[in-house]
Structure formats: structure tokens, C-alpha cells
Design an enzyme around this catalytic site. Structure first.
Site, PDB file in Angstrom:
ATOM      1  N   LYS A  22       0.847  -1.202   0.000  1.00 35.23           N
ATOM      2  CA  LYS A  22       0.000   0.000   0.000  1.00 35.23           C
ATOM      3  C   LYS A  22       0.881   1.250   0.000  1.00 35.23           C
ATOM      4  CE  LYS A  22      -1.710   1.587   4.018  1.00 35.23           C
ATOM      5  NZ  LYS A  22      -1.316   2.959   4.351  1.00 35.23           N
ATOM      6  N   ASN A  23       1.884   1.277   0.872  1.00 34.08           N
ATOM      7  CA  ASN A  23       2.673   2.498   1.058  1.00 34.08           C
ATOM      8  C   ASN A  23       3.691   2.744  -0.046  1.00 34.08           C
ATOM      9  OD1 ASN A  23       1.143   2.968   3.256  1.00 34.08           O
ATOM     10  ND2 ASN A  23       2.708   2.419   4.759  1.00 34.08           N
ATOM     11  N   CYS A 117      -5.207  12.877  13.283  1.00 31.90           N
ATOM     12  CA  CYS A 117      -5.008  11.452  13.028  1.00 31.90           C
ATOM     13  C   CYS A 117      -4.967  10.696  14.345  1.00 31.90           C
ATOM     14  CB  CYS A 117      -3.695  11.246  12.266  1.00 31.90           C
ATOM     15  SG  CYS A 117      -3.332   9.529  11.955  1.00 31.90           S
ATOM     16  N   ARG A 122       0.565  14.876  13.324  1.00 33.22           N
ATOM     17  CA  ARG A 122       1.325  14.575  12.089  1.00 33.22           C
ATOM     18  C   ARG A 122       1.402  15.806  11.194  1.00 33.22           C
ATOM     19  NH1 ARG A 122      -0.817   8.998   9.637  1.00 33.22           N
ATOM     20  NH2 ARG A 122       1.104   9.150   8.434  1.00 33.22           N
ATOM     21  N   ASP A 309       4.875   0.761  12.176  1.00 28.98           N
ATOM     22  CA  ASP A 309       3.638   0.141  11.692  1.00 28.98           C
ATOM     23  C   ASP A 309       3.477  -1.300  12.153  1.00 28.98           C
ATOM     24  OD1 ASP A 309       3.665   1.866   8.462  1.00 28.98           O
ATOM     25  OD2 ASP A 309       3.135   2.522  10.482  1.00 28.98           O
ATOM     26  N   ARG A 401      -8.481  -0.608   5.198  1.00 30.89           N
ATOM     27  CA  ARG A 401      -7.636   0.410   4.564  1.00 30.89           C
ATOM     28  C   ARG A 401      -6.281  -0.151   4.168  1.00 30.89           C
ATOM     29  NH1 ARG A 401      -7.199   6.032   7.375  1.00 30.89           N
ATOM     30  NH2 ARG A 401      -6.013   6.241   5.436  1.00 30.89           N
TER      31      ARG A 401
HETATM   32  C1  EPZ Z   1       4.464   6.976   6.319  1.00 29.39           C
HETATM   33  O1  EPZ Z   1       3.726   8.074   6.844  1.00 29.39           O
HETATM   34  C2  EPZ Z   1       3.505   5.789   6.271  1.00 29.39           C
HETATM   35  N1  EPZ Z   1       2.353   6.119   5.449  1.00 29.39           N
HETATM   36  C3  EPZ Z   1       3.024   5.459   7.683  1.00 29.39           C
HETATM   37  O2  EPZ Z   1       2.242   4.264   7.606  1.00 29.39           O
HETATM   38  C4  EPZ Z   1       4.223   5.163   8.550  1.00 29.39           C
HETATM   39  O3  EPZ Z   1       3.788   4.976   9.877  1.00 29.39           O
HETATM   40  C5  EPZ Z   1       5.201   6.345   8.513  1.00 29.39           C
HETATM   41  O4  EPZ Z   1       5.577   6.651   7.165  1.00 29.39           O
HETATM   42  C6  EPZ Z   1       6.482   6.041   9.276  1.00 29.39           C
HETATM   43  O5  EPZ Z   1       7.094   4.897   8.807  1.00 29.39           O
HETATM   44  C7  EPZ Z   1       2.469   5.989   4.100  1.00 29.39           C
HETATM   45  O6  EPZ Z   1       3.496   5.675   3.548  1.00 29.39           O
HETATM   46  C8  EPZ Z   1       1.231   6.250   3.302  1.00 29.39           C
HETATM   47  P1  EPZ Z   1       6.579  10.357   8.337  1.00 29.39           P
HETATM   48  P2  EPZ Z   1       4.326   9.562   6.806  1.00 29.39           P
HETATM   49  O7  EPZ Z   1       6.461  11.650   7.615  1.00 29.39           O
HETATM   50  O8  EPZ Z   1       5.208   9.736   5.640  1.00 29.39           O
HETATM   51  C9  EPZ Z   1       7.006  13.688  11.736  1.00 29.39           C
HETATM   52  C10 EPZ Z   1       0.337   2.891   7.842  1.00 29.39           C
HETATM   53  O9  EPZ Z   1      -0.044   2.344   8.884  1.00 29.39           O
HETATM   54  N2  EPZ Z   1       6.877  14.677  10.658  1.00 29.39           N
HETATM   55  O10 EPZ Z   1       7.727   9.479   8.008  1.00 29.39           O
HETATM   56  O11 EPZ Z   1       3.184  10.474   6.987  1.00 29.39           O
HETATM   57  C11 EPZ Z   1       5.729  12.869  11.927  1.00 29.39           C
HETATM   58  O12 EPZ Z   1       4.781  13.543  12.704  1.00 29.39           O
HETATM   59  C12 EPZ Z   1       0.840   4.354   7.913  1.00 29.39           C
HETATM   60  O13 EPZ Z   1       0.370   2.340   6.736  1.00 29.39           O
HETATM   61  C13 EPZ Z   1       7.005  16.013  10.972  1.00 29.39           C
HETATM   62  O14 EPZ Z   1       7.233  16.390  12.125  1.00 29.39           O
HETATM   63  O15 EPZ Z   1       5.211   9.547   8.149  1.00 29.39           O
HETATM   64  C14 EPZ Z   1       6.274  11.612  12.567  1.00 29.39           C
HETATM   65  O16 EPZ Z   1       6.430  11.825  13.926  1.00 29.39           O
HETATM   66  C15 EPZ Z   1       0.523   5.001   9.218  1.00 29.39           C
HETATM   67  N3  EPZ Z   1       6.859  16.914   9.959  1.00 29.39           N
HETATM   68  C16 EPZ Z   1       7.624  11.438  11.876  1.00 29.39           C
HETATM   69  O17 EPZ Z   1       7.987  12.717  11.359  1.00 29.39           O
HETATM   70  C17 EPZ Z   1       6.635  16.531   8.651  1.00 29.39           C
HETATM   71  O18 EPZ Z   1       6.513  17.388   7.759  1.00 29.39           O
HETATM   72  C18 EPZ Z   1       7.640  10.422  10.737  1.00 29.39           C
HETATM   73  O19 EPZ Z   1       6.529  10.664   9.911  1.00 29.39           O
HETATM   74  C19 EPZ Z   1       6.527  15.166   8.360  1.00 29.39           C
HETATM   75  C20 EPZ Z   1       6.654  14.235   9.381  1.00 29.39           C
END
Ligand code: EPZ
Length: 422
Positions: A22-23, A117, A122, A309, A401
Site C-alpha cells: 500500500k505504502n 489522526c 502529524r 507500523d 484500509r
Molecule cells: C508513512 O507516513 C507511512 N504512510 C506510515 O504508515 C508510517 O507509519 C510512517 O511513514 C512512518 O514509517 C504511508 O506511507 C502512506 P513520516 P508519513 O512523515 O510519511 C514527523 C500505515 O499504517 N513529521 O515518516 O506520513 C511525523 O509527525 C501508515 O500504513 C514532521 O514532524 O510519516 C512523525 O512523527 C501510518 N513533519 C515522523 O515525522 C513533517 O513534515 C515520521 O513521519 C513530516 C513528518
């Protein structure tokens, strides 16, 4: 709304197949915006998030079809409405990953800011910071990110690290935007997740010039145009990891087809340390538990660390260990909606900040529980497989999902899951 009735304890045995990721599919579908014409993405799972992504691309002007083989064709010849509408984005936060491609292709984009969320706060500040570094003018208006780069984007050296390390979709957005930017972009502290590598491999097949794939330093030399692509996405490592935990929690034996151990080494390490046998074979792996579950300490981190995850699923598993385990969530510090629900199933959990002490219990007990987010709900399914009695899980739409008809995969290997419409 569907609910699951799951009767346990059961022991899983047999072969189970892992779908496409999915991701990886979501940003790769968004990447087709970059190359006018018809692209075909293969091995894309049938999930509600994929349908939302198709709906989003259609709203942008693309023609999206899924053929009988399950392949998705996306015709992005016309992208005349670069707007990610709130009504679509609120259904799936990952919609944010059209922002970079739209800016690069159309020189402007208006994408709804993702809302709240269940797994915690996030923000997308790093995405916006990175795109501003490439020369985009960005403001927030009426809940929308309004981004413009009328003269196109210009390559630059960008540090993309954040308070919790790298960002997966932030890296995806910048990587896609940089492929059509003038000059060279260097992304430092890029995410190294296999899904990001898969996106980079797809972009390269479209003609992009990318070096450093799989490392925290990506170097992208912008090109004038990209070409449509036929690409098959990687297997879903989180689905594979969930099935590994399912075999372990039920003291079962599963052959997990397409379960690529190379994408899950931190997970395999924990499984082996708690007494589970994990062996690679020619088309996946075999996971067997015959010994009592031993305790472990898990700290989630960006790849190649232990994936956030799989945190909930492994908490359910460790709730049956002999002694105290520790689970520390370092990526989404508030990602613990499953703690209260697992406690309803007689797990002995004590949460302190972003750490949960998991004191092993003899057995879990069935109870009515509620799914809150995708991975938390997968953990409830696993707990219910091992629990005594019939567990009723409501809000199953969360599971749909990210897991395609999970009951139709688990029942043939010994689970007793009934989906009913409450
Ligand atoms: C991706 O989300 C995945 N989603 C998530 O999977 C996964 O948990 C996550 O990466 C971490 O591995 C998809 O790929 C669709 P991040 P993403 O930006 O990219 C902070 C699932 O269950 N952050 O790597 O949104 C954020 O808050 C989902 O399939 C900022 O502070 O996650 C978090 O604490 C859930 N500012 C950390 O970084 C930003 O601009 C990592 O988030 C962006 C992120």
C-alpha cells in the site's frame, strides 16, 4: 458497518500470500502525474486507500482504470485541476504526496492540509520547508496548502531531517518534485524505507536521474521530461510482518509467500530473540513458534530500524511473553490507541509517556473491542486469534484500509473470523 467476530484460541498453519505494498503504491500512483500519458502500475492491492487515491487522481484530471488483472492504468495526459480537495484528502492523509508532482508538472497546486489522526500529531511542515527550498511560494489558505512555482522549481541541497528523524512521504514529495527541477537537488536525511526505494526505482524507469537510492543522501539531476511507465510495486512488508506476528502469537507455522525478509531485518531479529524460528525460502519465508514467547525490548525507528507500523502487532504478541517487555515508540510518540483495547482483552500494559511496559499474561481473553486505526486494529485481530472466547471487533473499515480481505487470508490457515454487517 462491518464487525469481525473472531473465535480463539486458534493455531495458524499453512501458506498465506502477501499483496503489493500500500505504502509504495500510493506515491507511485502520484508519480504518474509527472509524465503525461498512460502508465500501468501492477501488483497494487485492492484497498480503500487505493480507491481514494484513484478518486484523487481522477479529480486532478487523470483517467484511472483497474483492469481484470488488477493492474491500474493511469492516463495523466490531462492534469487540468491541480486541486486536492478536502473531501478527498480528509479520507486519506497520504493524499499529500500529490503536492510535489503537481508543483513540478503544473507549476502550481492547491492541496488540503491533512487533518487530525488517531496515531498522533502529524504535521507536514518538513514537506513545505523542502518545497520552499526548491523555490516554491507556499501559503496556507482556508485549510489549503497553496503552492506556486510559475518559473519551475530549482534544485538545491536540502536537509530533510525532523524531530523524529526522516519523513517518508516528505522524502517522496521532494524526490518527485526534484526530478523535473532545474539543476541538481541533494536530499540529506532522506527516508530509506523500501517504499521510498521502490518509488525511486519507478522514477528512474520513467527517465529520472537519481543517485543514492536506499541511502539517506539522494542526489537528483533534474530532467526536462519523464515518460509514462509500466511498473510493478514491491510486496507489502508491513502485511508480511503482521502475518509473521500472527504465526508467532498462535504458536503456529506459516509459509508467507512474498514475505521479503531483507525488508524486515529489525523485525526478524526481534522474532528470533523471542524464540520464533524465521527461515527464508525461495518465494518468501517460513515462521514457526514452538517455544514459549520470550521477552524483548522494542524501540521503533525510521528504516532500517523497527517499523512503527508493526509496534501494535508486536505489543499484542509480547503480552503473552514470560516476563516484562518494553515497547518504546520513537516515530509517533502518541501511537497507543491499542493499549486500552488490548487491556480490555486482559493484557497487562502500563503506559508511561511513549513507553509501554508489557507484563506477560498466561492468556488473553475475548472482549468486545473497537478498532481506532489501521495497525492498532491488526493488533486486535492477532490478539483475538490467541484469546479465549469470541472477540467482537467493531469499525473494521480501519483494517480494510491496509489489509485486503484479511479474513479470507487468515481463515484458510486456521483462523475463525466471521465478518458481519452490524
Ligand atoms: C508513512 O507516513 C507511512 N504512510 C506510515 O504508515 C508510517 O507509519 C510512517 O511513514 C512512518 O514509517 C504511508 O506511507 C502512506 P513520516 P508519513 O512523515 O510519511 C514527523 C500505515 O499504517 N513529521 O515518516 O506520513 C511525523 O509527525 C501508515 O500504513 C514532521 O514532524 O510519516 C512523525 O512523527 C501510518 N513533519 C515522523 O515525522 C513533517 O513534515 C515520521 O513521519 C513530516 C513528518
Amino acid at each position: 458497518m462491518d464487525v469481525f467476530e473472531i473465535t480463539g484460541p486458534t493455531r495458524l498453519e499453512g501458506t498465506i500470500k502477501v499483496n503489493g505494498s500500500k505504502n509504495a503504491s500510493l506515491p507511485i500512483m502520484a508519480a504518474t502525474i509527472l509524465a503525461p500519458g498512460q502508465s500501468t502500475i501492477k501488483n497494487v492491492p485492492q484497498l480503500s486507500d487505493i480507491s481514494v487515491c484513484s478518486e484523487l487522481l481522477t479529480a486532478l484530471g487523470c483517467k484511472v482504470n483497474r483492469d481484470n488483472n488488477g493492474d491500474i492504468s493511469i492516463d495523466s495526459t490531462v492534469v487540468d485541476n491541480p486541486v486536492g480537495d478536502y473531501e478527498i484528502v480528509r479520507k486519506m492523509r497520504a493524499s499529500i504526496c500529490v503536492l510535489g508532482p503537481l508543483l513540478a508538472r503544473c507549476g502550481k497546486a492547491m492541496v488540503s492540509m491533512p487533518g487530525g489522526c488517531a496515531i498522533g500529531y502529524r504535521p507536514v511542515d518538513i514537506h513545505l520547508r523542502g518545497l520552499r527550498e526548491l523555490g516554491a511560494q507556499i501559503r496556507i489558505d482556508n485549510g489549503y496548502i497553496v503552492a506556486e512555482a510559475p518559473k519551475g522549481l530549482v534544485g538545491k541541497e536540502i536537509f530533510l531531517g525532523g524531530p523524529f528523524g526522516s519523513t517518508v512521504l516528505g522524502t517522496a514529495n521532494l524526490l518527485m518534485a526534484a526530478t523535473l527541477a532545474k539543476g541538481i537537488t541533494v536530499i540529506e536525511s532522506a527516508a530509506c524505507e523500501p517504499e521510498v526505494t521502490d518509488l525511486a526505482n519507478c522514477l528512474r524507469k520513467m527517465g529520472a536521474k537519481i543517485k543514492g537510492t536506499g541511502s539517506p543522501r539522494l542526489v537528483i539531476k533534474g530532467v526536462r521530461q519523464l515518460k509514462p511507465v509500466e511498473y510493478s510495486v514491491i510486496p507489502d512488508r508491513i502485511e508480511a510482518g503482521t502475518f509473521m506476528a500472527a504465526a508467532a502469537i498462535t504458536a503456529g507455522q506459516l509459509h508467507i509467500e512474498n514475505g521479503r525478509l531483507d525488508d524486515l531485518m529489525a523485525v526478524v531479529d526481534v522474532l528470533r530473540n523471542i524464540g520464533v524460528t524465521v527461515d527464508k525460502n525461495n518465494n518468501g519465508c517460513v515462521v514457526v513458534r514452538t517455544e514459549p514467547v520470550r521477552t524483548a525490548q522494542i524501540t521503533t525507528q525510521p528504516y532500517p530500524g523497527f517499523p512503527t507500523d508493526l509496534q501494535a502487532q508486536f505489543m499484542a504478541l509480547l503480552s503473552l511473553a514470560q516476563g516484562n517487555s518494553v515497547v518504546i515508540e520513537k516515530v509517533f510518540p502518541d501511537r497507543f490507541m491499542h493499549v486500552a483495547e488490548l487491556s480490555r482483552m486482559a493484557a497487562d500494559l502500563r503506559k508511561e509517556g511513549s513507553t509501554v511496559i508489557v507484563s506477560g499474561v498466561e492468556k488473553l481473553k475475548a472482549a468486545p473491542v473497537m478498532a481506532s486505526d489501521l495497525r492498532a486494529s491488526a493488533a486486535l485481530v492477532l490478539a483475538a486469534l490467541a484469546a479465549e472466547g469470541t472477540t467482537v471487533i467493531s469499525r473494521v473499515y480501519h483494517i480494510d484500509r491496509g489489509y485486503e480481505q484479511i479474513e479470507q487470508k487468515l481463515n484458510p490457515v486456521g483462523a475463525k473470523i466471521v465478518r458481519t454487517n452490524a
